[in-house]
Design an enzyme around this catalytic site. Structure first.
Site, PDB file in Angstrom:
ATOM      1  CD  GLU A   1      49.329  32.755  41.245  1.00 46.59           C
ATOM      2  OE1 GLU A   1      48.060  32.435  41.738  1.00 46.59           O
ATOM      3  OE2 GLU A   1      50.199  32.611  41.600  1.00 46.59           O
ATOM      4  CG  ASP A   2      44.475  33.379  43.627  1.00 45.02           C
ATOM      5  OD1 ASP A   2      45.452  33.340  43.334  1.00 45.02           O
ATOM      6  OD2 ASP A   2      44.235  32.977  44.672  1.00 45.02           O
TER       7      ASP A   2
ATOM      8  CG  ASP B   1      50.233  40.524  47.505  1.00 45.97           C
ATOM      9  OD1 ASP B   1      50.321  41.872  47.496  1.00 45.97           O
ATOM     10  OD2 ASP B   1      49.776  39.944  48.798  1.00 45.97           O
TER      11      ASP B   1
ATOM     12  CG  PHE C   1      42.930  40.013  53.576  1.00 44.68           C
ATOM     13  CD1 PHE C   1      42.082  39.285  53.904  1.00 44.68           C
ATOM     14  CD2 PHE C   1      44.379  39.647  53.482  1.00 44.68           C
ATOM     15  CE1 PHE C   1      42.504  37.873  53.886  1.00 44.68           C
ATOM     16  CE2 PHE C   1      44.706  38.361  53.298  1.00 44.68           C
ATOM     17  CZ  PHE C   1      43.892  37.433  53.594  1.00 44.68           C
TER      18      PHE C   1
ATOM     19  NE  ARG D   1      41.756  27.733  49.282  1.00 47.20           N
ATOM     20  CZ  ARG D   1      42.918  28.389  49.088  1.00 47.20           C
ATOM     21  NH1 ARG D   1      42.971  29.192  48.000  1.00 47.20           N
ATOM     22  NH2 ARG D   1      43.887  28.076  49.849  1.00 47.20           N
TER      23      ARG D   1
HETATM   24  C1  PRP Z   1      48.358  33.456  46.814  1.00 46.98           C
HETATM   25  C2  PRP Z   1      47.852  33.546  45.542  1.00 46.98           C
HETATM   26  C3  PRP Z   1      49.233  33.683  44.621  1.00 46.98           C
HETATM   27  C4  PRP Z   1      50.182  34.160  45.827  1.00 46.98           C
HETATM   28  C5  PRP Z   1      50.237  35.615  45.277  1.00 46.98           C
HETATM   29  O1  PRP Z   1      48.744  31.990  47.179  1.00 46.98           O
HETATM   30  O2  PRP Z   1      47.248  32.324  45.212  1.00 46.98           O
HETATM   31  O3  PRP Z   1      49.801  32.150  44.426  1.00 46.98           O
HETATM   32  O4  PRP Z   1      49.727  34.120  46.999  1.00 46.98           O
HETATM   33  O5  PRP Z   1      51.303  36.293  46.236  1.00 46.98           O
HETATM   34  P1  PRP Z   1      52.681  36.807  45.933  1.00 46.98           P
HETATM   35  O6  PRP Z   1      52.577  37.571  44.698  1.00 46.98           O
HETATM   36  O7  PRP Z   1      52.926  37.833  47.068  1.00 46.98           O
HETATM   37  O8  PRP Z   1      53.692  35.483  45.609  1.00 46.98           O
HETATM   38  P2  PRP Z   1      48.867  31.307  48.767  1.00 46.98           P
HETATM   39  O9  PRP Z   1      50.494  31.309  48.950  1.00 46.98           O
HETATM   40  O10 PRP Z   1      47.971  32.126  49.799  1.00 46.98           O
HETATM   41  O11 PRP Z   1      48.211  29.834  48.388  1.00 46.98           O
HETATM   42  P3  PRP Z   1      46.973  29.537  47.795  1.00 46.98           P
HETATM   43  O12 PRP Z   1      46.807  29.635  46.436  1.00 46.98           O
HETATM   44  O13 PRP Z   1      46.604  28.046  48.229  1.00 46.98           O
HETATM   45  O14 PRP Z   1      45.788  30.469  48.524  1.00 46.98           O
END
Ligand code: PRP
Length: 188
Positions: free
Chosen positions: A102-103, A106, A160, A173
């Protein structure tokens, strides 16, 4: 919108990230070499595409690689309920050790959803490797499976952030670093 001039401050430089990813790869390699069995690295699209690319190039053990897509945020900055798996795995993870990449963690909702999904699919362990963790934002506890471990690059303050895979409105990205987005960009 989408240019480097929208970045207020760099939080983790390209070099910071590179060093930390090397450390994480070494740690994961050491742990996985003792676990036995097949290893699958699963990148959570789209945000994890750079981390998984950089991570797996530092791992010499035989591994397979797949992606999964989960949708929760749309183009905004706040989570909007239960994440939905919108693009499934290609590989069968039954009886395999999975490392979810994961990146950012949150609220924890995306990971919790994915971990329980992989458990139901029969993964023998589920670990998580995330570049960033924002523990101050956690709403759901992230419970790993079997001998799974949590590998975190940096504990991130509650700004953010964009770059190194992370977006705002699908932009930024491709930045090679993680930076804080100027608030006027997302409050317009
Ligand atoms: C972001 C990120 C994680 C997730 C974390 O994805 O890449 O997958 O949110 O948030 P959380 O812990 O509150 O669930 P996003 O849905 O923005 O999609 P992306 O990877 O396409 O940017």
């Amino acid at each position: 919108m989408g240019s480097e001039s929208d970045i207020e401050r760099i939080l983790y430089t390209e070099s910071d990230i590179s060093k930390r990813v090397s450390d994480l790869a070494a740690e994961i390699s050491a742990d996985l070499s003792s676990s036995g069995g097949s290893l699958v690295f699963v990148g959570v699209a789209t945000g994890a595409f750079l981390l998984i690319a950089d991570l797996v190039r530092r791992i010499s053990a035989p591994i397979t690689i797949d992606f999964i897509r989960v949708e929760s945020y749309g183009s905004g900055t706040e989570s909007c309920g239960e994440p939905r798996i919108s693009c499934d795995l290609k590989l069968d993870v039954t009886g395999k050790h999975v490392v979810l990449v994961e990146d950012i963690v949150d609220t924890g909702r995306t990971l919790s959803r994915l971990i329980s999904y992989l458990e139901k699919k029969g993964a023998s362990s589920v670990s998580v490797c995330s570049l960033l963790d924002k523990p101050s934002r956690r709403k759901v506890e992230v419970k790993l499976v079997g001998s799974g471990k949590l590998y975190i690059g940096f504990e991130c303050p509650d700004y953010f952030v964009v770059g190194y895979g992370m977006d705002y409105a699908e932009l930024y990205r491709n930045l090679p670093y993680v930076g804080i987005l100027k608030p006027e960009i997302y409050t317009k």
